[in-house]
Each structure stands twice: as structure tokens, then as C-alpha cells.
Design a protein around this motif. Sequence first.
Motif, PDB file in Angstrom:
ATOM      1  N   GLN A  16      17.277  40.595  29.671  1.00 36.93           N
ATOM      2  CA  GLN A  16      16.531  41.269  30.727  1.00 36.93           C
ATOM      3  C   GLN A  16      15.519  40.326  31.369  1.00 36.93           C
ATOM      4  N   LYS A  17      14.782  39.580  30.540  1.00 38.04           N
ATOM      5  CA  LYS A  17      13.792  38.657  31.080  1.00 38.04           C
ATOM      6  C   LYS A  17      14.457  37.531  31.869  1.00 38.04           C
ATOM      7  N   GLU A  30      15.695  36.379  39.367  1.00 40.59           N
ATOM      8  CA  GLU A  30      15.384  37.057  40.639  1.00 40.59           C
ATOM      9  C   GLU A  30      14.119  36.473  41.262  1.00 40.59           C
ATOM     10  N   LYS A  31      13.133  36.239  40.435  1.00 38.61           N
ATOM     11  CA  LYS A  31      11.853  35.729  40.911  1.00 38.61           C
ATOM     12  C   LYS A  31      11.951  34.263  41.379  1.00 38.61           C
ATOM     13  N   GLU A  34      15.173  38.914  35.333  1.00 37.51           N
ATOM     14  CA  GLU A  34      13.902  39.036  36.054  1.00 37.51           C
ATOM     15  C   GLU A  34      13.437  37.656  36.514  1.00 37.51           C
TER      16      GLU A  34
END
Length: 113
Positions: free
Chosen positions: A99-100, A106-107, A103
Motif C-alpha cells: 500500500q505504501k 503516485e506521489k 502511495e
Amino acid sequence: MEINEKEIQEIIDSKIEYGTRKYGKDFKYTILEIISLEKILHPNQTKENTPKLIPLVKWNEHHPDPSVKALRMLVFRQNENGFDKVIVKRGHRILIDEQKYFEWAEKNSKHPV
């Protein structure tokens, strides 16, 4: 206030004992049936909060991109690119928090993932 697992188990046991005294021995079996049915109805409810950790070397068994070689480079430069928040080290093993990772991707991506 946090309650640890042992305290939770003690509370459950005391509630079942109280119910058994008040309503009879069938109360315990009824409660166990309800809990079992709840687990069937919502099998992944408790697993949602736990992160999925994938060994770096097995990343491509779960996701086609990026390659293990590219992940190793990200880990090598983790202090420069913020990838240190994505990895979990257990001894010599490097695990990727799925999950991280997404994230982070995406960032840090010029194009959305």
C-alpha cells in the motif's frame, strides 16, 4: 486507551461466563455460532488493517512493474527519494509495504499510476 489482546480475551471470557450463568449453558454455543457466522460474512475484516508485505525479490510474482533491479536501486537511494517509508527490514530481508509503495509511486510519479 489501548487494551491488549490478553485483556480483551479476559473481557470476552467474563462476558460469556456471565451470559452462561444468566441464560444457561446454551448461551456459550450460541455466541460461538454467531462469531463463526460473522467471520464467514466478513472474512477479511481483521486483515484489512495489516499491511501486505512483499519480499523485494518476489515483487514481480505479485506485480509486473517495477523490476526487482529497479526496486533495489530505489532502496539503494532510499534517503534521497523517500523510499525508506515504503520498506521494512527484517534482518537481511527487505520487504515492500504494498500500500505504501503505491502511495509513494503516485506521489513521486510524473504520470499517475
